[in-house]
Scaffold this motif. Structure first.
Motif, PDB file in Angstrom:
ATOM      1  N   PRO A   1       0.828  -1.207   0.000  1.00  0.00           N
ATOM      2  CA  PRO A   1       0.000   0.000   0.000  1.00  0.00           C
ATOM      3  C   PRO A   1       0.859   1.253   0.000  1.00  0.00           C
ATOM      4  O   PRO A   1       1.978   1.257   0.528  1.00  0.00           O
ATOM      5  N   SER A   2       0.342   2.305  -0.623  1.00  0.00           N
ATOM      6  CA  SER A   2       1.077   3.571  -0.655  1.00  0.00           C
ATOM      7  C   SER A   2       1.224   4.151   0.747  1.00  0.00           C
ATOM      8  O   SER A   2       2.205   4.833   1.046  1.00  0.00           O
ATOM      9  N   HIS A   3       0.250   3.872   1.616  1.00  0.00           N
ATOM     10  CA  HIS A   3       0.256   4.384   2.983  1.00  0.00           C
ATOM     11  C   HIS A   3      -0.161   3.251   3.930  1.00  0.00           C
ATOM     12  O   HIS A   3      -1.337   3.138   4.303  1.00  0.00           O
ATOM     13  N   PRO A   4       0.783   2.386   4.300  1.00  0.00           N
ATOM     14  CA  PRO A   4       0.448   1.197   5.093  1.00  0.00           C
ATOM     15  C   PRO A   4      -0.255   1.503   6.408  1.00  0.00           C
ATOM     16  O   PRO A   4      -1.227   0.830   6.769  1.00  0.00           O
ATOM     17  N   LYS A   5       0.226   2.508   7.139  1.00  0.00           N
ATOM     18  CA  LYS A   5      -0.384   2.827   8.429  1.00  0.00           C
ATOM     19  C   LYS A   5      -1.812   3.331   8.264  1.00  0.00           C
ATOM     20  O   LYS A   5      -2.684   3.042   9.087  1.00  0.00           O
ATOM     21  N   LEU A   6      -2.053   4.060   7.191  1.00  0.00           N
ATOM     22  CA  LEU A   6      -3.409   4.547   6.932  1.00  0.00           C
ATOM     23  C   LEU A   6      -4.349   3.386   6.625  1.00  0.00           C
ATOM     24  O   LEU A   6      -5.460   3.326   7.156  1.00  0.00           O
ATOM     25  N   LEU A   7      -3.906   2.448   5.798  1.00  0.00           N
ATOM     26  CA  LEU A   7      -4.765   1.312   5.468  1.00  0.00           C
ATOM     27  C   LEU A   7      -5.025   0.462   6.708  1.00  0.00           C
ATOM     28  O   LEU A   7      -6.137  -0.045   6.897  1.00  0.00           O
ATOM     29  N   ASP A   8      -4.034   0.330   7.557  1.00  0.00           N
ATOM     30  CA  ASP A   8      -4.240  -0.396   8.820  1.00  0.00           C
ATOM     31  C   ASP A   8      -5.283   0.318   9.676  1.00  0.00           C
ATOM     32  O   ASP A   8      -6.168  -0.321  10.262  1.00  0.00           O
ATOM     33  N   LEU A   9      -5.172   1.640   9.756  1.00  0.00           N
ATOM     34  CA  LEU A   9      -6.140   2.427  10.533  1.00  0.00           C
ATOM     35  C   LEU A   9      -7.549   2.254   9.983  1.00  0.00           C
ATOM     36  O   LEU A   9      -8.495   1.983  10.738  1.00  0.00           O
ATOM     37  N   LEU A  10      -7.703   2.402   8.682  1.00  0.00           N
ATOM     38  CA  LEU A  10      -9.030   2.301   8.064  1.00  0.00           C
ATOM     39  C   LEU A  10      -9.618   0.904   8.268  1.00  0.00           C
ATOM     40  O   LEU A  10     -10.828   0.759   8.499  1.00  0.00           O
ATOM     41  N   THR A  11      -8.766  -0.118   8.170  1.00  0.00           N
ATOM     42  CA  THR A  11      -9.223  -1.495   8.380  1.00  0.00           C
ATOM     43  C   THR A  11      -9.745  -1.682   9.796  1.00  0.00           C
ATOM     44  O   THR A  11     -10.856  -2.202  10.004  1.00  0.00           O
ATOM     45  N   GLU A  12      -8.961  -1.271  10.773  1.00  0.00           N
ATOM     46  CA  GLU A  12      -9.358  -1.425  12.174  1.00  0.00           C
ATOM     47  C   GLU A  12     -10.592  -0.605  12.500  1.00  0.00           C
ATOM     48  O   GLU A  12     -11.481  -1.057  13.233  1.00  0.00           O
ATOM     49  N   GLU A  13     -10.654   0.603  11.972  1.00  0.00           N
ATOM     50  CA  GLU A  13     -11.799   1.470  12.276  1.00  0.00           C
ATOM     51  C   GLU A  13     -13.076   0.978  11.594  1.00  0.00           C
ATOM     52  O   GLU A  13     -14.174   1.119  12.137  1.00  0.00           O
TER      53      GLU A  13
END
Length: 578
Positions: free
Chosen positions: A361-373
């Motif tokens: 992903p271009s922004h791994p931490k963002l995708l992790d955040l969106l997944t968890e949220e």
């Protein structure tokens, strides 16, 4: 900014005919069932966890000097057009545009977003986007398409959690009339196990496992042959069954049947130990064990000629739970990414069905955040989309100085430094044409007390179907970009229905423009541009309109106004959501 040249209609058509042309800058504007302004009320949706500021922080942290190169927040005219297209599937009316541009409250964007998310048009539009995602415009087979569309629309209208919606679709067999529509996912694909395995992995798991059917994927180390057959094992016992007496087709199931597979490479090398089998499993999650029955006791209804068998235990019934289980975050991650791409124009993982280690992903931490949220928010679509569109990332202008080359543009797109231009879908295009010409307003006025989203759609759906037929692509291969054919151009140039809605009729755009006094060219140009492009014209555009209409009266003036509306609708500024 887009600069459609009103003097040269042919040049505008050339722009429309050239799919290679993609404007690099843009501008952009406010409907409910009626044409009342949507800026009067305060937000009514429940206030859940705010993640839009976190989205912006994580986007900015993904690129050095992001703040220096990112586009500024878009204008009100850009925002209102963009958010209407993304949340309701059409441009705003001229009255709604004016109302939003004239509103001075600090929270008017949040107010508008909440009102659009509460509108029936949102339910219709999002259900159409989900339909294309799930069905890829496959033709009718066994299930009434209208019933399927209403099932999706009702699900979105009640804000059904996305994981629940997927479980309902995965468990539907079409036998229960109340759940018959949901079985379209299986039946439109003729219950083909390989096609279903491929589509389920692509759509819900972000992995195109097509090339893992005969061996481990040759290019993606993460994708194994047993991943393919783990999903296939849920479906291998199912088949399409037609009850001749009831004249009903369902997705039936047997109590026996296993997947068997071996790598063709091992077979060629003569190292194969023979076919393998596997219990149903979604990627690296837990295998789904099944109960054992004594021979002859596996069925509620035993197989017989013209009789639908019903096993005591259904493998396929476990698929929805296995896909959406908390043990399987691929589903949440894929849905978070797909919904992001829906409004942002590009996935954090891109392409959307290529989520693997070699394509991070271009922004791994963002995708992790969106997944968890998304999981923590119980897959609440309204809440999730609200947070996306209220972020500064979504609200950036499409203007960007990094477009010196195609590679530079791709880099800027991947870093979300600007709003990515999105070609209108066929549904968005048709509904926006009807708004731009004022045809939708004519129907609203004619319906009077009977006006609702459903009654208005009944009047307009014929236009929509024509656009989908021409612009939607082949069944199973929906168009994702902007590729214009001669048939499409001829339709927009010569079709009688299009020409008819351009001509002056009481209450439409041409009629309103012609009623503006000829000695007020600024007001004439404003009515045109607010109606079609949802922005006020620049001085040069006002001058061009004045010169084109100068000295023209009667039929000649009327025809010129219709030509101006058509030319603006054919411009790239209209065809793209920016």
């Amino acid at each position: 900014m887009f600069q459609p040249n009103m003097r040269v209609y042919v040049s505008l058509l050339v722009v429309f005919l050239c799919p290679a042309f993609a404007p690099q800058t843009a501008r952009a504007h406010s409907s409910t069932e009626s044409a009342a302004p949507l800026v009067a009320k305060k937000p009514t949706l429940p206030v859940a966890r705010r993640i839009s500021p976190l989205i912006d922080e994580l986007i900015q942290s993904g690129m050095q000097d992001y703040a220096k190169v990112a586009s500024p927040v878009c204008s009100d005219s850009e925002f209102v057009r963009r958010v209407y297209l993304d949340l309701t599937g059409r441009i705003p009316t001229v009255e709604q545009t004016r109302a939003f541009l004239n509103e001075n409250s600090a929270d008017k964007r949040a107010v508008l977003v909440d009102q659009l998310l509460s509108s029936p048009e949102y339910a219709r539009h999002l259900s159409q986007r989900l339909d294309v995602m799930l069905m890829e415009r496959l033709r009718k087979k066994y299930i009434n398409v209208t019933d399927w569309e209403e099932f999706l629309r009702d699900s979105v209208a009640e804000n059904k959690p996305l994981d629940q919606l997927v479980r309902e679709i995965m468990s539907a067999d079409g036998a229960d009339p109340k759940q018959q529509a949901a079985a379209r996912f299986y039946l439109a694909r003729d219950g083909d196990v390989n096609e279903l395995t491929r589509d389920i992995s692509r759509i819900f798991l972000g992995a195109d496992l097509t090339c893992a059917q005969c061996h481990d994927h040759p290019e993606v180390a993460d994708w194994k042959q047993d991943h393919y057959y783990g999903i296939s094992a849920f479906l291998v016992r199912s088949f399409v069954f037609t009850d001749k007496k009831k004249k009903q087709t369902v997705f039936a199931e047997k109590a026996e049947g296993e997947v068997k597979f071996e790598s063709v490479f091992e077979v060629r090398d003569k190292t194969s130990k023979g076919p393998e089998t596997t219990l149903p499993v979604v990627f690296n999650g837990p295998k789904v064990a099944e109960p054992a029955f004594k021979k002859g006791e596996e069925y509620k209804v035993k197989p017989a000629k013209d009789v639908r068998p019903i096993p005591k235990y259904s493998r396929r019934a476990q698929l929805g739970d296995a896909l959406t289980s908390s043990n399987n975050k691929r589903f949440a991650r894929t849905m978070a990414n797909r919904l992001w791409a829906l409004v942002m124009g590009r996935g954090i993982v891109h392409p959307l069905d290529a989520d693997h280690a070699d394509n991070p992903p271009s922004h791994p931490k963002l995708l992790d955040l969106l997944t968890e949220e998304l999981i923590a928010g119980n897959y609440d679509l309204k809440w999730y989309l609200r947070e996306l569109v209220l972020s500064k990332t979504y609200q950036r202008s499409s203007t960007n100085e990094l477009f010196a080359s195609k590679s530079a543009q791709e880099l800027a797109d991947a870093q979300f430094t600007h709003a990515i231009l999105k070609p209108l879908t066929p549904e968005q295009f048709s509904r926006s044409v009807l708004e731009a010409t004022g045809q939708a307003e004519i129907y609203r006025n004619s319906l009077k007390q009977k006006l609702s989203e459903a009654t208005l759609r009944k009047n307009l759906v014929g236009y929509e179907r024509q656009f989908v037929s021409l612009f939607g692509g082949l069944p199973g291969e929906p168009v994702e970009g902007f590729e214009t054919t001669a048939d499409q151009s001829l339709y927009l140039s010569n079709n009688g229905a299009i020409q008819g809605i351009l001509s002056p009729r009481s209450g439409n755009t041409a009629d309103r423009v012609l009623k503006v006094p000829a000695d007020q060219p600024a007001l004439i140009a404003e009515e045109l541009y607010l109606s079609v492009l949802n922005r006020r014209p620049e001085a040069t555009e006002t001058k061009e309109v004045a010169e084109l209409l100068s000295g023209k009266t009667g039929k000649e003036r009327s025809e010129m106004v219709s030509d101006l509306i058509w030319a603006l609708m054919m411009s790239s500024e209209f065809r793209f959501n920016h």
